[in-house]
Design a protein around this motif. Sequence first.
Motif, mmCIF file in Angstrom:
data_model
loop_
_atom_site.group_PDB
_atom_site.id
_atom_site.type_symbol
_atom_site.label_atom_id
_atom_site.label_comp_id
_atom_site.label_asym_id
_atom_site.label_seq_id
_atom_site.Cartn_x
_atom_site.Cartn_y
_atom_site.Cartn_z
ATOM 1 N N LYS A 156 -25.842 7.744 47.865
ATOM 2 C CA LYS A 156 -25.384 8.065 46.514
ATOM 3 C C LYS A 156 -25.704 6.866 45.633
ATOM 4 N N PHE A 157 -26.013 7.141 44.355
ATOM 5 C CA PHE A 157 -26.288 6.055 43.415
ATOM 6 C C PHE A 157 -25.204 6.053 42.348
ATOM 7 N N VAL A 158 -24.577 4.891 42.142
ATOM 8 C CA VAL A 158 -23.444 4.794 41.218
ATOM 9 C C VAL A 158 -23.730 3.723 40.167
ATOM 10 N N CYS A 159 -23.687 4.118 38.883
ATOM 11 C CA CYS A 159 -23.946 3.146 37.822
ATOM 12 C C CYS A 159 -22.931 3.298 36.703
ATOM 13 N N LEU A 160 -22.971 2.375 35.760
ATOM 14 C CA LEU A 160 -22.066 2.448 34.611
ATOM 15 C C LEU A 160 -22.735 3.157 33.443
ATOM 16 N N VAL A 161 -23.984 2.791 33.173
ATOM 17 C CA VAL A 161 -24.707 3.353 32.031
ATOM 18 C C VAL A 161 -26.080 3.808 32.495
ATOM 19 N N ALA A 162 -26.417 5.067 32.166
ATOM 20 C CA ALA A 162 -27.723 5.608 32.554
ATOM 21 C C ALA A 162 -28.466 6.067 31.310
ATOM 22 N N ALA A 163 -29.783 5.873 31.315
ATOM 23 C CA ALA A 163 -30.650 6.445 30.279
ATOM 24 C C ALA A 163 -31.221 7.754 30.829
ATOM 25 N N PRO A 164 -31.424 8.751 29.965
ATOM 26 C CA PRO A 164 -31.986 10.017 30.451
ATOM 27 C C PRO A 164 -33.321 9.820 31.170
ATOM 28 N N GLU A 165 -34.106 8.850 30.681
ATOM 29 C CA GLU A 165 -35.417 8.594 31.301
ATOM 30 C C GLU A 165 -35.241 8.165 32.762
ATOM 31 N N GLY A 166 -34.265 7.292 33.014
ATOM 32 C CA GLY A 166 -34.047 6.790 34.368
ATOM 33 C C GLY A 166 -33.490 7.857 35.291
ATOM 34 N N VAL A 167 -32.612 8.699 34.742
ATOM 35 C CA VAL A 167 -32.046 9.784 35.563
ATOM 36 C C VAL A 167 -33.178 10.686 36.055
ATOM 37 N N LYS A 168 -34.113 11.006 35.141
ATOM 38 C CA LYS A 168 -35.200 11.915 35.536
ATOM 39 C C LYS A 168 -36.102 11.265 36.597
ATOM 40 N N VAL A 169 -36.435 10.003 36.369
ATOM 41 C CA VAL A 169 -37.303 9.300 37.331
ATOM 42 C C VAL A 169 -36.637 9.253 38.713
ATOM 43 N N LEU A 170 -35.350 8.953 38.742
ATOM 44 C CA LEU A 170 -34.648 8.853 40.028
ATOM 45 C C LEU A 170 -34.515 10.229 40.683
ATOM 46 N N GLN A 171 -34.207 11.248 39.886
ATOM 47 C CA GLN A 171 -34.086 12.602 40.468
ATOM 48 C C GLN A 171 -35.432 13.087 41.016
ATOM 49 N N ASP A 172 -36.521 12.779 40.274
ATOM 50 C CA ASP A 172 -37.850 13.222 40.742
ATOM 51 C C ASP A 172 -38.239 12.519 42.048
ATOM 52 N N ALA A 173 -37.938 11.201 42.112
ATOM 53 C CA ALA A 173 -38.359 10.428 43.297
ATOM 54 C C ALA A 173 -37.455 10.704 44.497
ATOM 55 N N HIS A 174 -36.159 10.882 44.230
ATOM 56 C CA HIS A 174 -35.194 11.038 45.330
ATOM 57 C C HIS A 174 -34.239 12.193 45.030
ATOM 58 N N PRO A 175 -34.739 13.433 45.129
ATOM 59 C CA PRO A 175 -33.908 14.588 44.757
ATOM 60 C C PRO A 175 -32.679 14.774 45.642
ATOM 61 N N ASP A 176 -32.645 14.102 46.777
ATOM 62 C CA ASP A 176 -31.486 14.239 47.670
ATOM 63 C C ASP A 176 -30.342 13.298 47.308
ATOM 64 N N VAL A 177 -30.559 12.394 46.358
ATOM 65 C CA VAL A 177 -29.553 11.364 46.046
ATOM 66 C C VAL A 177 -28.664 11.823 44.885
ATOM 67 N N ASN A 178 -27.367 11.898 45.129
ATOM 68 C CA ASN A 178 -26.431 12.218 44.045
ATOM 69 C C ASN A 178 -26.271 11.003 43.141
ATOM 70 N N ILE A 179 -26.260 11.258 41.828
ATOM 71 C CA ILE A 179 -26.154 10.164 40.854
ATOM 72 C C ILE A 179 -24.829 10.300 40.112
ATOM 73 N N TYR A 180 -24.081 9.191 40.046
ATOM 74 C CA TYR A 180 -22.814 9.160 39.312
ATOM 75 C C TYR A 180 -22.917 8.065 38.260
ATOM 76 N N THR A 181 -22.539 8.380 37.023
ATOM 77 C CA THR A 181 -22.546 7.357 35.980
ATOM 78 C C THR A 181 -21.305 7.502 35.114
ATOM 79 N N ALA A 182 -20.893 6.363 34.525
ATOM 80 C CA ALA A 182 -19.764 6.420 33.593
ATOM 81 C C ALA A 182 -20.220 6.927 32.227
ATOM 82 N N SER A 183 -21.516 6.780 31.938
ATOM 83 C CA SER A 183 -22.025 7.259 30.647
ATOM 84 C C SER A 183 -23.506 7.604 30.743
ATOM 85 N N LEU A 184 -23.881 8.698 30.073
ATOM 86 C CA LEU A 184 -25.305 8.999 29.870
ATOM 87 C C LEU A 184 -25.601 8.645 28.416
ATOM 88 N N ASP A 185 -26.358 7.555 28.229
ATOM 89 C CA ASP A 185 -26.629 7.080 26.869
ATOM 90 C C ASP A 185 -27.816 7.829 26.267
#
Length: 209
Positions: A156-185
């Motif tokens: 699982k990947f846990v962050c405080l602040v995510a950019a939409p660009e980074g979320v897409k890159v991470l989801q495309d590269a590792h679709p099996d990884v759940n992403i948790y963030t405190a904010s989507l900026d």
Amino acid sequence: MGNFQVIDHPLIQHKLTILRDKNTGTKYFREVVNEIARLLAYEVSREMPLRDVEVETPIVKTVQKQLAGKKVVIVPILRAGLGMVDGMLDLIPAAKVGHVGMYRDHDTMEPVEYFIKMPSDLSERELLVVDPMLATGGSAVAAIDALKKRGATNIKFVCLVAAPEGVKVLQDAHPDVNIYTASLDEKLNEKGYIIPGLGDAGDRLFGTM
Ligand SMILES: O=P(O)(O)OC[C@H]1O[C@H](OP(=O)(O)OP(=O)(O)O)[C@H](O)[C@@H]1O
Ligand SMILES: O=c1cc[nH]c(=O)[nH]1
Ligand SMILES: [Mg+2]
């Protein structure tokens, strides 16, 4: 596709505003990063599996619940991820801690790996990769690549602040990884910093501005 979740509890939103404020100094910044990490750990652990165990209360024998899942490893991406470790350990004190050293080259924005030290048997463990910032996604993808190469399958990947660009890159590269963030900026600026963001998390945590 892995799950993407914004954990926008009012306490988390309030604390994140403190981090965004450029006038928040290093000591307070560090404290609040840990406080948010603690709250995120609570949410991220919500799905942890349980098993039945027998326990004897002062009154009767009873069957109750106990955590049954894979052993947890908290994996900060250095440096800034270190700021989240103690908060996570407050809630998951038995977790092991692995480290991935990664910095983003200022000119190319490409991640450069400089250190890795993990516990053994990664294939049998649940990994919580922590880093306050998911910007272009390059650092998170490279860190997770390195962990999978060493056998990790449950991440699982846990962050405080995510950019939409980074979320897409991470989801495309590792679709099996759940992403948790405190904010989507909103977005990244031309230098790859998150807008509105909170600046350079590592520099603010360690006072290296
Ligand atoms: O998604 P990306 O575009 O890769 O950017 C995010 C990375 O940048 C920051 O680290 P930085 O490179 O500043 O290193 P530091 O933690 O040592 O300051 C941050 O902590 C992430 O690791
Ligand atoms: O906004 C950003 C982007 C990358 N790394 C940070 O620390 N902050
Ligand atoms: Mg930094």
